[in-house]
Scaffold this motif. Sequence first.
Motif, short mmCIF file in Angstrom:
data_model
loop_
_atom_site.label_atom_id
_atom_site.label_comp_id
_atom_site.label_asym_id
_atom_site.label_seq_id
_atom_site.Cartn_x
_atom_site.Cartn_y
_atom_site.Cartn_z
N THR A 175 0.77 -1.37 0.16
CA THR A 175 -0.03 -0.01 0.03
C THR A 175 0.77 1.21 -0.03
OG1 THR A 175 -1.80 -1.01 1.15
CG2 THR A 175 -1.93 1.20 1.23
N VAL A 176 1.73 1.27 0.78
CA VAL A 176 2.73 2.50 0.83
C VAL A 176 3.42 2.75 -0.55
CG1 VAL A 176 5.03 3.23 1.74
CG2 VAL A 176 3.38 2.20 3.42
N VAL A 177 4.07 1.84 -1.03
CA VAL A 177 4.52 1.77 -2.42
C VAL A 177 3.48 2.37 -3.54
CG1 VAL A 177 5.99 0.91 -4.22
CG2 VAL A 177 6.63 0.27 -1.67
N THR A 178 2.44 1.61 -3.46
CA THR A 178 1.58 1.97 -4.67
C THR A 178 0.79 3.38 -4.47
OG1 THR A 178 0.69 -0.32 -4.73
CG2 THR A 178 -0.88 1.52 -5.38
N LEU A 179 0.34 3.69 -3.09
CA LEU A 179 -0.13 4.88 -3.16
C LEU A 179 0.98 6.11 -2.86
CD1 LEU A 179 -2.87 4.22 -0.43
CD2 LEU A 179 -3.32 4.46 -2.88
N GLY A 185 1.06 1.89 -8.98
CA GLY A 185 1.17 3.00 -8.77
C GLY A 185 1.26 3.78 -10.20
N LEU A 186 1.90 3.27 -11.07
CA LEU A 186 2.07 3.70 -12.35
C LEU A 186 0.67 3.69 -13.13
CD1 LEU A 186 3.85 5.17 -14.88
CD2 LEU A 186 4.56 2.77 -15.37
N PHE A 189 4.34 9.59 -9.92
CA PHE A 189 4.07 9.42 -11.48
C PHE A 189 3.34 10.15 -12.13
CE2 PHE A 189 5.38 4.69 -10.31
CZ PHE A 189 6.74 4.52 -10.90
N THR A 190 2.27 10.58 -11.40
CA THR A 190 1.38 11.44 -12.20
C THR A 190 1.99 12.88 -12.45
OG1 THR A 190 -0.58 10.68 -10.97
CG2 THR A 190 -0.89 12.38 -11.81
N GLY A 191 2.92 13.28 -11.52
CA GLY A 191 3.65 14.46 -11.72
C GLY A 191 4.57 14.34 -13.07
N LEU A 192 5.26 13.23 -13.03
CA LEU A 192 6.19 12.91 -14.19
C LEU A 192 5.35 12.84 -15.53
CD1 LEU A 192 8.61 10.44 -12.67
CD2 LEU A 192 8.82 12.97 -13.15
N ILE A 230 7.57 -5.21 -4.68
CA ILE A 230 7.91 -3.96 -4.80
C ILE A 230 7.91 -3.50 -6.16
CG2 ILE A 230 9.58 -1.96 -4.55
CD1 ILE A 230 8.71 -2.84 -1.96
N GLY A 231 8.21 -4.04 -7.13
CA GLY A 231 8.24 -3.88 -8.63
C GLY A 231 6.72 -3.87 -9.14
N LEU A 232 5.64 -4.98 -8.51
CA LEU A 232 4.50 -4.98 -8.68
C LEU A 232 3.64 -3.56 -8.24
CD1 LEU A 232 3.66 -8.98 -8.29
CD2 LEU A 232 3.43 -7.40 -10.53
N ALA A 233 4.12 -3.37 -7.01
CA ALA A 233 3.48 -2.26 -6.50
C ALA A 233 3.82 -0.76 -6.94
CB ALA A 233 3.94 -2.02 -4.86
N LEU A 234 4.88 -0.62 -7.55
CA LEU A 234 5.30 0.26 -8.57
C LEU A 234 4.71 0.40 -9.81
CD1 LEU A 234 9.13 0.39 -7.97
CD2 LEU A 234 7.51 2.36 -7.32
N LEU A 235 4.47 -0.90 -10.24
CA LEU A 235 3.61 -0.74 -11.79
C LEU A 235 1.97 -0.65 -11.32
CD1 LEU A 235 3.14 -1.78 -14.54
CD2 LEU A 235 2.50 -4.18 -13.60
#
Length: 306
Positions: A114-118, A176-177, A124-127, A169-174
């Motif tokens: 949850t931390v990594v996703t949110l 979030g993206l 990511f939205t800013g970028l 962690i990689g899945l959470a970053l995906l």
Amino acid sequence: MSVGTPRRSTPRTSPLRAGGSTDILVAACLWGTTGTVRTFVPSASSLSIAALRIVLGGLILLVLAACTARAAGLRELAARRSHWAPLAAGAIAIIIYQAAFFSAAARTGVAIGTVVTLGSAPAFTGLLGLVTRRSTLTGRWCLATAGAVTGCAALIGGGQDAGADPVGIGLALLSGLSYAVYTTIASSLITDGQEDRAVVGALFGLAALIMTPVLLWDSPGWMTSPSGALIALYLGAVTTGGGYLLFARGLRTTPATTATTLTLAEPAVAAVLGIIVLNEHLGPLALTGLGLLVASLLVLVAPTRR
């Protein structure tokens, strides 16, 4: 809920921006209840819950868009070929966001996932906003986002000794993206003059069409009991249908970068419900994180003058 003609944001400080932020905060509060409600159906798999939210919520959103006075907006979206690619990309982003999040939570734990996703979604939205030249990052946004992400991490991770799995962690970053992609696409279509109900109905309607076989395949028997049916209705109709209607309306006047930061209110609501309903305990670090998160969101929604 207002269904008037969509309005573009104005350079002045107006109630429109505050109203849009309020809509998004209410949506985040609804999403924050899903974890607590989820505990009342332990027999349901995470994939089944995710598919249920997309399918039932998507059908409701699509029907609302098609059967109201805003049906013309849905027809306009479908008629213009230039919209097909972003609509398809947005629907896929919705599915990836849900699937990647639950997979990340299974591998690395709900807290870290949850931390990594949110926490990564606002960045990511800013970028994406910079790349597409649809938004600029103000100092106020950077300060509030940094504070909110830090508070979110302290809130969810405080007092927990959870290990981090690299793949998780990689899945959470995906995840979030993917959420950032959905938000950017929806914001782009709405601020360009498309009906907010039509946009969210089309995006979730397409996602529901894709996820229906998954829902039927993954043992949906938990929804046949009276309590299961009520929980399914709440998760699909209220938290997804109602939540994303509010989120779409908020995107009329709230930049996508600000919107994703405001959705960090979700873990704060989840934490409070955990204390009240589930008798969970928050340590000093988590309570400090909750305070920092709330303060950062208040900074972000406070009126500004130009």
